[in-house]
Write an enzyme that holds these catalytic residues in place. Structure first.
Site, PDB file in Angstrom:
ATOM      1  N   GLY A  31       0.788  -1.220   0.000  1.00 57.26           N
ATOM      2  CA  GLY A  31       0.000   0.000   0.000  1.00 57.26           C
ATOM      3  C   GLY A  31       0.822   1.272   0.000  1.00 57.26           C
ATOM      4  O   GLY A  31       2.019   1.271  -0.250  1.00 57.26           O
ATOM      5  N   GLY A  36       5.735   4.126  -8.843  1.00 56.11           N
ATOM      6  CA  GLY A  36       6.423   2.852  -9.009  1.00 56.11           C
ATOM      7  C   GLY A  36       5.432   1.700  -9.047  1.00 56.11           C
ATOM      8  O   GLY A  36       5.464   0.854  -9.951  1.00 56.11           O
ATOM      9  N   HIS A  37       4.526   1.677  -8.064  1.00 53.84           N
ATOM     10  CA  HIS A  37       3.455   0.674  -8.081  1.00 53.84           C
ATOM     11  C   HIS A  37       2.600   0.850  -9.328  1.00 53.84           C
ATOM     12  O   HIS A  37       2.166  -0.130  -9.941  1.00 53.84           O
ATOM     13  CB  HIS A  37       2.565   0.809  -6.841  1.00 53.84           C
ATOM     14  CG  HIS A  37       3.277   0.654  -5.538  1.00 53.84           C
ATOM     15  ND1 HIS A  37       3.553   1.717  -4.722  1.00 53.84           N
ATOM     16  CD2 HIS A  37       3.763  -0.448  -4.908  1.00 53.84           C
ATOM     17  CE1 HIS A  37       4.169   1.285  -3.630  1.00 53.84           C
ATOM     18  NE2 HIS A  37       4.322  -0.018  -3.723  1.00 53.84           N
ATOM     19  N   LYS A 149      13.498  -2.291  -8.238  1.00 56.42           N
ATOM     20  CA  LYS A 149      14.133  -1.601  -7.104  1.00 56.42           C
ATOM     21  C   LYS A 149      14.439  -2.604  -5.993  1.00 56.42           C
ATOM     22  O   LYS A 149      15.478  -2.517  -5.337  1.00 56.42           O
ATOM     23  CB  LYS A 149      13.238  -0.474  -6.571  1.00 56.42           C
ATOM     24  CG  LYS A 149      13.892   0.307  -5.411  1.00 56.42           C
ATOM     25  CD  LYS A 149      13.092   1.542  -5.045  1.00 56.42           C
ATOM     26  CE  LYS A 149      11.863   1.211  -4.262  1.00 56.42           C
ATOM     27  NZ  LYS A 149      12.168   0.768  -2.871  1.00 56.42           N
ATOM     28  N   ILE A 176      11.241   3.210 -11.016  1.00 60.21           N
ATOM     29  CA  ILE A 176      10.663   4.514 -11.340  1.00 60.21           C
ATOM     30  C   ILE A 176      11.261   5.534 -10.372  1.00 60.21           C
ATOM     31  O   ILE A 176      11.278   5.317  -9.155  1.00 60.21           O
ATOM     32  CB  ILE A 176       9.124   4.503 -11.217  1.00 60.21           C
ATOM     33  CG1 ILE A 176       8.536   3.424 -12.142  1.00 60.21           C
ATOM     34  CG2 ILE A 176       8.549   5.870 -11.544  1.00 60.21           C
ATOM     35  CD1 ILE A 176       8.814   3.615 -13.606  1.00 60.21           C
ATOM     36  N   SER A 186       7.671   4.193  -0.733  1.00 59.96           N
ATOM     37  CA  SER A 186       6.708   4.635   0.279  1.00 59.96           C
ATOM     38  C   SER A 186       7.426   5.235   1.480  1.00 59.96           C
ATOM     39  O   SER A 186       6.905   6.114   2.159  1.00 59.96           O
ATOM     40  CB  SER A 186       5.841   3.451   0.732  1.00 59.96           C
ATOM     41  OG  SER A 186       5.140   2.895  -0.358  1.00 59.96           O
TER      42      SER A 186
END
Length: 280
Positions: A31, A36-37, A149, A176, A186
Site C-alpha cells: 500500500g 512505481g506501483h 528496485k 521509477i 513509500s
C-alpha cells in the site's frame, strides 16, 4: 472495481473470471501506492484481462525494531489510484485473515536470502516468501509483477516460483524515479526536507557506478570502494551495505561482468533506503 477483505471473496471473483477464460495479472503491495506501483499495475493492465492488487502490510517480514506500526497507510487514496489505473479487484485483508492463531507453516530459502538485505534483516525474506506464496495460492494469477528496485526480492520470488513449480510468470519492471533521480519509495515520506536532499546520494552513487563501468572499470572491489567513498561524503548517510553480486545467485564476485547486481542500502537519518543498477 471491488475492494474485498476475505480470501473467499478473492477466490469467488477469480474463479468466475477463469471460467470465462480471462487471464489474471497480480500486483502484490503493502500500500501507500506511488508511481512505481503504478508502473506495475499499468503493465499488468496491458498484459491481462483482469488485474488484482493486494494491499497488505505483512507483519511477518518486519523485524522487532522495524517500522511495522509506523509504515504509511492510506486505503482511500490507494483505492482511488487503483481505480484510475483500471484495477478490477483490491484484496485488503487483516493480518488475522492471512495468519490464523496457530499458523506454523513458512517458506524458507537458502543462498539467495543470505546476502544484501538478508544480512541486516534476517527474518525479512522468510516473511516475504511466505506471504507471496500465500497470495499466489489465493489469487492464482497468470502473471505477477514486481519492481526491480527490490532486485534481491525479485530474484528470490523468481527462484521460489521455479523451485516450487508454480505456474506463474514473474515479471520484473524497471525502477521509477523522481525527477531528481531518487527511487520512488513509500518510505520517502519519512524524510525531512534536509534528509530528502541528502537521499540523492543514493542515485548519484548509482550513476557514479554506471560511469565507472562505462569507463572500463573491471574490479568489483574497486567499484564498491569508490561508491562507499562517495556516500560517506554525505553527513546524513550511514551505509548498511554496498555490494556487487551475481544477479542470479546474489553471491559476491570480484570481476564486473553480467549478470551483475550493484546494490546498496543506506540510512538517511533513521530511514533505510535502497537502490541498485543491474548489469544485464
Amino acid at each position: 472495481m471491488k475492494v474485498v477483505t476475505t480470501i473467499k471473496e478473492v477466490r469467488e471473483n477469480v474463479k468466475q473470471w477463469k471460467k470465462e477464460g480471462q487471464t489474471v495479472g497480480f500486483v502484490p503491495t503493502m500500500g501507500y501506492l506511488h508511481e512505481g506501483h503504478g508502473s506495475l499495475i499499468t503493465k499488468a493492465r496491458e498484459n491481462n484481462d483482469k488485474v488484482v492488487v493486494s494491499i497488505f502490510v505483512n507483519p511477518m517480514q518486519f523485524g522487532p525494531t522495524e517500522d511495522l506500526d509506523s509504515y504509511p497507510r492510506d486505503l482511500e487514496k490507494d483505492s482511488k489510484y487503483c481505480e484510475s489505473l483500471g484495477v478490477d479487484l483490491i484484496f485488503h485483508p487483516e493480518p488475522s485473515e492471512m495468519y490464523h492463531d496457530d499458523f506454523s507453516s513458512y517458506v524458507d530459502m537458502s543462498v539467495l536470502t543470505e546476502e544484501l538485505c538478508g544480512l541486516s534483516r534476517p527474518v525479512h525474506f522468510r516473511g516475504v516468501c511466505t506471504v507471496v506464496n500465500k497470495l499466489f495460492n489465493i489469487v492464482q494469477p497468470d502473471r505477477a509483477y514486481f519492481g526491480e528496485k527490490d532486485a534481491q526480492q525479485l530474484a528470490i520470488i523468481k527462484h521460489m516460483v521455479q523451485d516450487l513449480n508454480m505456474d506463474i510468470e514473474v515479471v520484473g519492471c524497471p525502477i521509477i524515479r523522481e525527477e531528481d533521480g531518487l527511487a520512488k519509495s513509500s518510505r520517502n515520506t519519512y524524510l525531512s526536507p534536509e534528509e530528502r536532499k541528502a537521499a540523492l546520494v543514493l542515485s548519484q552513487t548509482i550513476n557514479l557506478a554506471k560511469q565507472l563501468i562505462a569507463d572500463g572499470e573491471k574490479d568489483a572491489d574497486v567499484l564498491v570502494a569508490k561508491m562507499k567513498e562517495n556516500i560517506e561524503k554525505e553527513p546524513l548517510a550511514k551505509i548498511d551495505y554496498v555490494k556487487a553480486v551475481n544477479g542470479l545467485t546474489m553471491q559476491q564476485q570480484k570481476e564486473i561482468k553480467a549478470p551483475m547486481l550493484i546494490a546498496m542500502a543506506v540510512y538517511i537519518g533513521k530511514t533505510r533506503l535502497i537502490d541498485n543498477t543491474i548489469l544485464h
